[in-house]
Design an enzyme around this catalytic site. Structure first.
Site, PDB file in Angstrom:
ATOM      1  N   CYS A   1       0.820  -1.218   0.000  1.00  0.00           N
ATOM      2  CA  CYS A   1       0.000   0.000   0.000  1.00  0.00           C
ATOM      3  C   CYS A   1       0.854   1.268   0.000  1.00  0.00           C
ATOM      4  CB  CYS A   1      -0.964  -0.002   1.177  1.00  0.00           C
ATOM      5  SG  CYS A   1      -0.196  -0.151   2.804  1.00  0.00           S
TER       6      CYS A   1
ATOM      7  N   HIS B   1      -1.744   0.294   7.466  1.00  0.00           N
ATOM      8  CA  HIS B   1      -2.308   0.627   6.155  1.00  0.00           C
ATOM      9  C   HIS B   1      -2.051   2.095   5.844  1.00  0.00           C
ATOM     10  CE1 HIS B   1      -4.565  -0.127   2.602  1.00  0.00           C
ATOM     11  NE2 HIS B   1      -5.653   0.539   2.951  1.00  0.00           N
TER      12      HIS B   1
ATOM     13  N   ASP C   1      -8.012   4.289  -1.925  1.00  0.00           N
ATOM     14  CA  ASP C   1      -7.480   3.165  -1.162  1.00  0.00           C
ATOM     15  C   ASP C   1      -6.828   2.170  -2.121  1.00  0.00           C
ATOM     16  OD1 ASP C   1      -7.053   0.840   0.399  1.00  0.00           O
ATOM     17  OD2 ASP C   1      -8.768   1.304   1.674  1.00  0.00           O
TER      18      ASP C   1
END
Length: 391
Positions: free
Chosen positions: A172, A304, A325
Site C-alpha cells: 500500500c 495501512h 485506497d
C-alpha cells in the site's frame, strides 16, 4: 550426690542422669550422631530444592527466549523482513497458484510473466492496476449534486493504483507513492525534480529509489530498521520513507503526526481540519466545487495507508475526506467514472470523522520545491527528527 556416696552424671543435652561416665559419653555421642544426621538431611533437602529451582528458572528462561524468537519471526514476516522474496517472487508464486486452481490458463501465465519481467527490467509500472480520470469525473458530479454538499475541494489530477499479485498484503505504501507521483508528474512546478522520471516506477524501482535516499544520508535510523535494504523484499514502508524519498528528489514536504485522538470516541477532528486548511487556503472563493492545484496527501496509520484526494464540507458543516485506497480494485474504481445521479459509488471514497478511529495518524503533504541548501538542511534534520506533532 545421692547421699550414699554414688556419683551421678547429667546429660548436658537432655538432662538425663547417669551413674556411669562411660554410659553418659555413649549417650551424648548418640545425641551428636542424631544432630549430624539431621543437619546433613536438611542440607541435602536444601541442595535438592536449589537444584529444582535452578532447573525451573532455566526452563522458564528458555521458554521466554523461544517465545521472543517466534514473535520476532512473526514481526519479520508481517513487515516483509523475513528474506522470503519480494515483488517478483510473490507475483510468480501467486500466478502459479492461479494456474493450479484453474483460474489462469498456462498461455496467460507465460504472457503475464514476460510482461512483468519487461516491466521490472525497465523499472516502470505496467499500468495494469491504474484507473485514470476519477478527479475529472468527480468534478462533473459535484457540479450537478444538489443534496447536502456545500463545498468540495479536489486535488489536482491523480491516478489510482491498486495492489497486484506481486504486492498484495504489503504494497500500500508504494501504491500511494505512485498515486502521489502521478499527480506531481502532471504539474510543471516539479519538472526539474522529476526530470529523470517520466513514467510511474515499479515497486522494485521505488524500493531502489528509497535506498538511494538512504545512501544520501536521509533518515539513517529508519534505514537501519530495514538493514539499509528494501529491494527484493516485501518490506512495508510508511510516512518516513515517503518523506525521505520525496525530499531526496528535491520536493518540499512535511510529516504531520496526529499522535492521539482529538475528539470524542477516539476520533481525529483536527486531522480533518488540517486537510480542510491545506486544500482551502488560497482556494476559498464562493465556488461550490474547487479543483485546486494541490497535490494529494499521503495518509498513514498502523498497518495501512491511503491517499487523500479531496474533502467535502456538508451543509451542516460536517467534513468528509475523499480517499483513494490501494486495496480497492480497478473494477470498483471504474464505477466512479460512470457516476450515477445518487452518488452511491462515492461510498468507496468517503470517510467521515467517525470512520477514522485509529490511535495515531501521519500525513505527508507536498508543498513546492526545495533549493539545494534547503535539501541539505532537511537531510541533516532528518537524521534527528522528521515529524511535527499536532497536540
Amino acid at each position: 550426690d545421692t547421699g550414699n556416696d554414688e556419683q551421678l552424671y547429667e546429660c548436658p543435652m537432655c538432662s538425663l542422669t547417669c551413674t556411669n561416665i562411660q554410659i553418659l559419653e555413649e549417650h551424648v555421642d548418640l545425641h551428636l550422631e542424631e544432630l549430624t544426621f539431621s543437619e546433613g538431611g536438611n542440607s541435602r533437602d536444601l541442595e535438592l530444592a536449589q537444584r529444582l529451582q535452578t532447573e525451573e528458572d532455566e526452563r522458564q528462561r528458555a521458554e521466554v527466549e523461544k517465545q521472543e524468537r517466534e514473535e520476532f519471526k512473526k514481526l519479520q514476516r508481517q513487515y516483509g523482513l523475513d528474506n522470503s522474496g519480494g515483488y517478483k517472487q510473490q507475483f510468480l508464486k501467486n500466478m502459479e497458484r492461479e494456474v493450479d486452481r484453474g483460474r489462469m490458463q498456462p498461455f496467460e501465465y507465460h504472457k503475464r510473466k514476460a510482461d512483468m519481467m519487461e516491466s521490472l527490467a525497465f523499472g516502470i509500472d505496467d499500468g495494469k492496476t491504474k484507473t485514470s480520470g476519477v478527479i475529472e469525473a468527480l468534478c462533473k458530479y459535484y457540479q450537478n449534486e444538489n443534496k447536502d454538499v456545500r463545498h468540495v475541494w479536489l486535488s489536482t489530477g491523480v491516478d489510482h493504483f491498486h495492489s497486484s499479485l506481486g504486492d498484495r498484503g504489503w504494497g500500500c505504501g508504494y501504491r500511494n507513492f505512485q498515486m502521489l507521483l502521478s499527480s506531481l508528474l502532471q504539474n510543471s512546478l516539479y519538472n526539474d525534480c522529476l526530470r529523470g522520471t517520466s513514467l510511474i516506477p515499479s515497486i522494485p524501482k521505488i524500493q531502489s529509489m528509497i535506498e538511494d535516499a538512504w545512501r544520501e544520508g536521509f533518515d539513517p535510523h529508519g534505514a537501519s530498521h530495514f538493514n539499509n535494504r528494501l529491494h527484493g523484499s516485501k518490506a512495508w514502508i510508511g510516512a518516513c520513507e515517503i518523506y525521505s524519498l520525496l525530499t531526496s528528489l528535491g520536493i518540499k514536504c512535511q510529516i504531520i503526526d496526529f499522535h492521539k485522538p482529538t475528539g470524542p470516541m477516539g476520533t481525529h477532528p483536527r486531522l480533518f481540519e488540517w486537510v480542510l486548511r491545506y486544500y482551502s487556503t488560497d482556494n476559498e472563493g464562493g465556488a461550490k466545487v474547487v479543483c485546486t492545484s494541490k497535490p494529494p496527501i499521503y495518509l498513514q496509520h498502523q498497518g495501512h495507508s491511503r491517499t487523500v484526494i479531496g474533502i467535502e464540507e456538508k451543509k451542516n458543516k460536517t467534513l468528509c475526506l475523499l480517499l483513494f485506497d490501494p486495496g480497492c480494485p480497478s473494477q470498483e474504481m471504474q464505477k466512479l467514472l460512470k457516476q450515477n445521479g445518487d452518488g452511491t459509488s462515492l461510498k468507496l471514497l468517503r470517510k467521515f470523522v467517525g470512520g477514522l478511529k485509529e490511535k495515531q495518524y501521519q500525513i505527508v503533504a507536498v508543498d513546492g520545491v526545495l533549493s539545494l541548501e534547503e535539501k541539505a538542511a532537511r537531510c541533516r534534520a532528518s537524521q534527528v527528527l522528521t515529524s511535527e506533532k499536532i497536540p
